[in-house]
Design a protein around this motif. Structure first.
Motif, short mmCIF file in Angstrom:
data_model
loop_
_atom_site.label_atom_id
_atom_site.label_comp_id
_atom_site.label_asym_id
_atom_site.label_seq_id
_atom_site.Cartn_x
_atom_site.Cartn_y
_atom_site.Cartn_z
N THR A 77 7.31 7.68 20.81
CA THR A 77 6.15 8.58 20.81
C THR A 77 4.85 7.80 20.69
OG1 THR A 77 7.52 10.28 19.74
CG2 THR A 77 5.13 10.58 19.66
N ALA A 78 4.80 6.88 19.74
CA ALA A 78 3.57 6.15 19.46
C ALA A 78 3.13 5.28 20.63
CB ALA A 78 3.74 5.29 18.21
N ALA A 79 4.10 4.74 21.37
CA ALA A 79 3.79 3.81 22.46
C ALA A 79 3.10 4.49 23.64
CB ALA A 79 5.05 3.11 22.93
N HIS B 85 0.63 1.04 8.62
CA HIS B 85 -0.06 1.74 9.70
C HIS B 85 0.82 1.89 10.94
CE1 HIS B 85 -4.17 1.55 7.92
NE2 HIS B 85 -3.62 0.54 7.28
N LEU B 86 2.02 1.35 10.91
CA LEU B 86 2.84 1.28 12.13
C LEU B 86 3.79 2.46 12.27
CD1 LEU B 86 3.79 -2.51 11.89
CD2 LEU B 86 1.90 -1.48 13.19
N ASP B 87 4.26 2.67 13.50
CA ASP B 87 5.31 3.67 13.74
C ASP B 87 6.56 3.27 12.97
OD1 ASP B 87 7.47 2.41 15.80
OD2 ASP B 87 5.46 1.59 16.17
N SER B 88 7.45 4.23 12.75
CA SER B 88 8.61 4.00 11.88
C SER B 88 9.53 2.89 12.38
CB SER B 88 9.40 5.30 11.70
OG SER B 88 9.84 5.79 12.97
N ASP B 89 9.74 2.80 13.70
CA ASP B 89 10.65 1.77 14.23
C ASP B 89 10.06 0.37 14.06
OD1 ASP B 89 12.57 3.65 15.15
OD2 ASP B 89 11.30 4.07 16.89
N THR B 90 8.79 0.23 14.40
CA THR B 90 8.15 -1.08 14.27
C THR B 90 8.00 -1.46 12.81
OG1 THR B 90 6.94 -0.67 16.33
CG2 THR B 90 6.15 -2.47 14.92
N ARG B 91 7.66 -0.49 11.98
CA ARG B 91 7.53 -0.77 10.55
C ARG B 91 8.83 -1.29 9.97
NH1 ARG B 91 5.46 3.73 9.29
NH2 ARG B 91 7.29 4.87 8.59
N SER B 92 9.94 -0.68 10.35
CA SER B 92 11.25 -1.11 9.85
C SER B 92 11.55 -2.55 10.27
CB SER B 92 12.34 -0.17 10.37
OG SER B 92 13.61 -0.60 9.97
N GLY C 116 0.80 -1.21 0.00
CA GLY C 116 0.00 0.00 0.00
C GLY C 116 0.83 1.27 0.00
N ASN C 117 2.13 1.15 -0.31
CA ASN C 117 3.01 2.31 -0.21
C ASN C 117 3.64 2.61 -1.55
OD1 ASN C 117 4.34 4.39 1.08
ND2 ASN C 117 6.07 3.11 1.66
N ALA C 118 2.82 2.66 -2.58
CA ALA C 118 3.32 2.86 -3.92
C ALA C 118 3.87 4.27 -4.08
CB ALA C 118 2.19 2.61 -4.93
N ALA C 119 4.71 4.42 -5.11
CA ALA C 119 5.29 5.73 -5.40
C ALA C 119 4.17 6.74 -5.66
CB ALA C 119 6.20 5.63 -6.61
N GLY C 120 4.35 7.92 -5.14
CA GLY C 120 3.35 8.96 -5.35
C GLY C 120 2.35 9.07 -4.23
N GLU C 121 2.34 8.11 -3.31
CA GLU C 121 1.40 8.18 -2.20
C GLU C 121 1.87 9.24 -1.21
OE1 GLU C 121 0.06 5.04 1.20
OE2 GLU C 121 -0.20 4.45 -0.89
N THR C 122 0.93 9.85 -0.52
CA THR C 122 1.28 10.90 0.43
C THR C 122 2.13 10.36 1.56
OG1 THR C 122 -0.80 10.51 1.60
CG2 THR C 122 -0.80 12.21 -0.11
N ALA C 123 2.89 11.24 2.19
CA ALA C 123 3.77 10.84 3.28
C ALA C 123 2.96 10.32 4.47
CB ALA C 123 4.61 12.04 3.71
N ALA D 272 1.89 6.61 12.02
CA ALA D 272 2.81 6.12 10.99
C ALA D 272 3.99 7.07 10.77
CB ALA D 272 2.07 5.90 9.68
N ALA D 273 3.86 8.32 11.19
CA ALA D 273 4.94 9.30 11.06
C ALA D 273 5.74 9.45 12.35
CB ALA D 273 4.37 10.65 10.64
#
Length: 262
Positions: free
Chosen positions: A38-40, A155-162, A20-27, A32-33
């Motif tokens: 912070t998210a926890a 949908h996840l925070d940056s650390d968990t997503r990675s 769901g993270n194709a090129a051109g999608e909004t940041a 998720a940002a």
């Protein structure tokens, strides 16, 4: 649940990013940002992430166990060694998830426990009858679940997503599965029909299993529909349809890489 992603360049490109993270999608916005620290702060989000990591960790442990078992079906010593290498990679992924659970003060065994039965049932219902079915399951069947988790990762925070995307990475053995299955079909074209039917069954079972995992855990399902404070909108009905369309397209590409009809 883990897979051998395709070695074909087109397939690799399709799976290089979350579906769901194709090129051109909004940041990314909302959680998720954010980073984990912070998210926890949201207890509901933290519970959802612990559930997700628990499901993934048990999936990796089960994949290690299954690949080690499938190695017994290997026709040659070289093939046996290749599956053992894959099993080792899966166990390393499990260790990363286990260590992350401990780092966020979650007991790994307790986090995995709720998902053991569903995943064990899936593997019992899709136990391969021979070497080739085992390869198709590792390459195609488990990849479907991985595609689903990549969708969740958006949908996840940056650390968990990675971390999640890291443990879903290509284990480096896609060429092996493609080569072996294509060679078997070339030697006996009748094998292709049997394996195509097997792969279709795997797709249905894998999608059902992924849906059960989410439906049975309130924190996960709430996160996916955007019910956690600070999260971007989750999957509405239209988005769910689009998600499954992407997963189905990826499945069709894997089937083509193997020389099978979708």
């Amino acid at each position: 649940m883990r897979c051998m992603e395709t070695a074909e360049n087109a397939e690799h490109a399709a799976n290089a990013e979350p579906a769901g993270n194709a090129a051109g999608e909004t940041a990314p916005v909302g959680i998720a940002a954010q980073d984990w620290a912070t998210a926890a702060a949201s207890p509901q989000y933290r519970a959802a992430v612990v559930d997700l990591l628990g499901a993934l960790a048990y999936g990796e442990l089960a994949a290690f166990e299954r690949l080690a078992e499938d190695a017994k079906l290997a026709p040659t010593l070289a093939d046996k060694a290749e599956l053992a290498k894959m099993a080792s990679a899966e166990f390393h992924h499990f260790e990363r998830l286990r260590d992350r659970l401990s780092a966020v003060d979650a007991e790994p065994t307790a986090a995995m426990e709720p998902f053991a039965k569903a995943l064990d049932d899936f593997h019992r219902q899709t136990a391969p009858s021979d070497w080739l079915e085992g390869l198709v399951k590792a390459y195609v069947g488990d990849s479907i679940a991985s595609d689903f988790y990549r969708e969740v990762a958006t949908h996840l925070d940056s650390d968990t997503r990675s971390l999640v995307l890291g443990v879903l990475d290509d284990t480096g053995h896609g060429n092996f599965a493609v080569e072996k299955v294509r060679a078997a079909i070339e030697a006996d074209p009748r094998v292709g029909g049997r394996l195509a039917l097997w792969a279709r069954r795997l797709m249905g079972e894998a999608l059902s299993q992924a849906q059960r995992v989410v439906a049975e855990r309130d924190a996960l399902s709430t996160m996916l529909v955007g019910g956690v404070d600070g999260m971007a909108a989750g999957f509405d009905l239209a988005a769910v349809g689009e998600m499954f369309t992407r997963i189905t397209k990826a499945h069709t590409k894997r089937m083509a890489a193997l020389g099978l009809a979708a």
